[in-house]
Structure formats: C-alpha cells, structure tokens
Design an enzyme around this catalytic site. Structure first.
Site, PDB file in Angstrom:
ATOM      1  N   ASN A  68       0.811  -1.221   0.000  1.00 47.74           N
ATOM      2  CA  ASN A  68       0.000   0.000   0.000  1.00 47.74           C
ATOM      3  C   ASN A  68       0.842   1.269   0.000  1.00 47.74           C
ATOM      4  O   ASN A  68       0.531   2.247   0.686  1.00 47.74           O
ATOM      5  CB  ASN A  68      -0.960   0.012   1.195  1.00 47.74           C
ATOM      6  CG  ASN A  68      -2.182  -0.852   0.967  1.00 47.74           C
ATOM      7  OD1 ASN A  68      -2.178  -1.743   0.129  1.00 47.74           O
ATOM      8  ND2 ASN A  68      -3.232  -0.608   1.723  1.00 47.74           N
ATOM      9  N   ARG A 199      -3.228 -14.386  -0.953  1.00 51.43           N
ATOM     10  CA  ARG A 199      -4.543 -14.638  -0.377  1.00 51.43           C
ATOM     11  C   ARG A 199      -5.258 -15.722  -1.189  1.00 51.43           C
ATOM     12  O   ARG A 199      -4.827 -16.065  -2.295  1.00 51.43           O
ATOM     13  CB  ARG A 199      -5.346 -13.339  -0.348  1.00 51.43           C
ATOM     14  CG  ARG A 199      -4.776 -12.323   0.637  1.00 51.43           C
ATOM     15  CD  ARG A 199      -5.387 -10.945   0.492  1.00 51.43           C
ATOM     16  NE  ARG A 199      -4.968 -10.294  -0.741  1.00 51.43           N
ATOM     17  CZ  ARG A 199      -5.189  -9.000  -1.022  1.00 51.43           C
ATOM     18  NH1 ARG A 199      -5.821  -8.234  -0.136  1.00 51.43           N
ATOM     19  NH2 ARG A 199      -4.784  -8.468  -2.153  1.00 51.43           N
TER      20      ARG A 199
END
Length: 315
Positions: A68, A199
């Site tokens: 991020n 993920r």
C-alpha cells in the site's frame, strides 16, 4: 421544543453507529500518503520502515512493509520536506528509511511485502507494483535525482547496486512456458523464484496488471540483449492474450461482463500458467474461468479486468 433534546440524542446515536460500522480501512486511514509530516517522523519504526496503517499494533501488519505504498512514500515526503525546510531531522529520517529498504532486500535481489515476516508476506512482491516502486525510488536516490540531492556518494552507490540486483532478479523470475518467455506472477517464492499464491483468491498465475509495471521499468534501463529480449517477449505475450469483444460493466452492486464487438482491448488480472486462460478465484480458492462463477463480493471488490497494457504504448 421538547422534541429537540430527543432529536439531538437520536442524531448523536446514529452518528456513533456510523463510526462503529465503518470499514477498518475507513477508520484506520493513517498512512504515508495522508499523514502529517510530524506523524511520519513519529511513526517511523526502529528498523527504519513504516507500517501501512499507523494504527495497527499487532500481527504481521504491525511490521514495516512496502505494501500500500508504505515506506517509499514516507521517504519521498521526508526528502521533499527537507528540501523545503533544510531541517536535518527530515533528511536523517529519509536516510534511515533508505537504509531499511537496502536491508530489506533479499540476497537474490527481490523485496518481500513485509520485513521479517511469515507466510505469503515473505514472497517477492510485485503485487500493486510494490517492488518496482521501491526500485524506482532507489534509482532516484542512486542518481541523486529530484529531492535526493542531499544523498552522499556512498549511499548512492549502495542504491545503484541494489537496483542492479533487483533488475537481475526481475529477469530471473520472468516465467518460461514451453521454452518461451512470458511475463511475471503477482508474487514469487523467495527461494524457488517461481510464481506463488498469496490470499486465497490470488493463486500462482501470470499477472496481466503487475507485469505492465515491470516492463515499463525495464524500459528505463540501459538496454542489453537480455533486457531487450525480456521486453519483447512480454509485449508479445500481452498482444497474444488481449481480450476483445467484451465490456466489463460496474452496476450499483455488481460487476458483469457483456458482449460488445466495439469494445477496446482489455486484459485479465490473472492468466493460468501453461494455458493463458483468464482465471477468476473466490475466497474458496477454486479457479474458475468466468467472472460470474465467483461470489458477488469478490467480483465487486477486486480488479479482475483492466486496460493496463495500453500503458506500454504497443497498441
């Protein structure tokens, strides 16, 4: 008039509810892009990096990261603040951050998502252009470009070496299928260097998004035969897997694919290794070949298609 206290209480009640039910990302918005410069100084960690959310106090996300836009964003903001104020506390913090990125780099030349981490956070991370943005920063530092004129030659030299190692790693991780270079995965195993999962809905695959950023960075390097071959192979792959004849439509509560012969070319976020088929994966981790076959929550909250390769200027 008697109703006013009741209305005031009701307003306060619903205001409280709205705060309680905000998503974590809305509540915990403190990051390098939005924080004050004083908070950037305050929240620099002892290793020199930053968390992606300054309010996180435990777990993997309490560690320094490049996810991020963390760490490299703070370094840029500190360098800019130093140039504006000439206050050495900002240059010192920026230099400490640069040293962190150098220490974070693997011997192979890659960068993990999170420093001293576990699980998929250890993978060499191209996801969201994390590693590429680190290399762009270090290249600026190496060349004392922009706000980095205060960097000494020793540190600049270390950054040059780090970028060189990073480019070598990028070339090593380009996926070969049937003897032919293709593109890159979203993340790669730090030991085997092969595409890896993260993920549940991010399985080992070829990336139609992150590979664009990699090619763009390679184009900024001094050309060698290996770099030229890498770029050409990747661009050939993008040409081969472009998707035409469909349009991706975002409705008020879903994302759907419709037929449209006039729609411009787009690319899938993930392609199956060996087949080049676009793939879509829900939270169950099961690969599907239609966006409509995964759950609505994943269709809406992830970027499965995009016009990313248009940025390469080859169409």
């Amino acid at each position: 008039m008697k109703g006013i206290p009741f209305l005031l209480a009701l307003t306060m009640f619903f205001s409280t509810l709205s705060i309680l039910f905000l998503s974590p990302s809305a509540v915990n918005a403190a990051s390098g892009e939005t924080a004050s410069i004083s908070d950037i100084l305050k929240y620099q960690q002892s290793d020199g990096g930053w968390k992606k959310d300054y309010t996180t106090t435990s777990g993997e996300w309490a560690k320094s990261t490049i996810d991020n836009k963390a760490t490299y964003t703070e370094i840029r903001r500190l360098a800019a603040e130093y140039q504006k104020t000439k206050d050495s506390k900002y240059s010192a913090a920026a230099i400490k951050g640069i040293h962190f990125l150098l220490n974070m780099q693997y011997a192979s030349g890659g960068w993990p998502q999170v420093y001293n981490s576990s699980g998929y956070h250890k993978h060499i991370t191209f996801n969201d252009n994390a590693m590429i943005n680190v290399m762009i920063l270090l290249d600026d530092v190496a060349n004392k470009k922009g706000d980095f004129t205060f960097i000494d030659s020793t540190l600049a030299g270390r950054c040059t070496t780090a970028v060189t190692k990073g480019v070598s790693l990028v070339l090593q991780t380009q996926v070969v299928v049937n003897g032919k270079l293709t593109v890159w995965g979203q993340q790669h195993d730090s030991v085997t260097l092969k595409p890896a999962g993260a993920r549940a809905y991010e399985v080992p695959s070829l990336s139609g998004q992150e590979s664009v950023g990699i090619v763009k960075f390679l184009k900024t390097r001094s050309s060698t035969t290996q770099i030229a071959n890498s770029i050409k192979a990747a661009e050939d792959w993008f040409k081969a897997v472009k998707i035409t004849g469909i349009k991706v439509v975002k409705t008020s509560d879903d994302v759907i694919v419709t037929s449209d012969p006039t729609a411009p070319a787009i690319w899938a976020r993930f392609y199956e290794i060996n087949t080049n088929k676009p793939i879509f994966v829900g939270r169950d981790g099961i690969v599907k070949y239609k966006l409509s076959d995964i759950e609505q929550e994943r269709r809406v909250n992830y970027s499965w298609y995009g016009n990313w390769a248009n940025n390469l200027g080859i169409y």
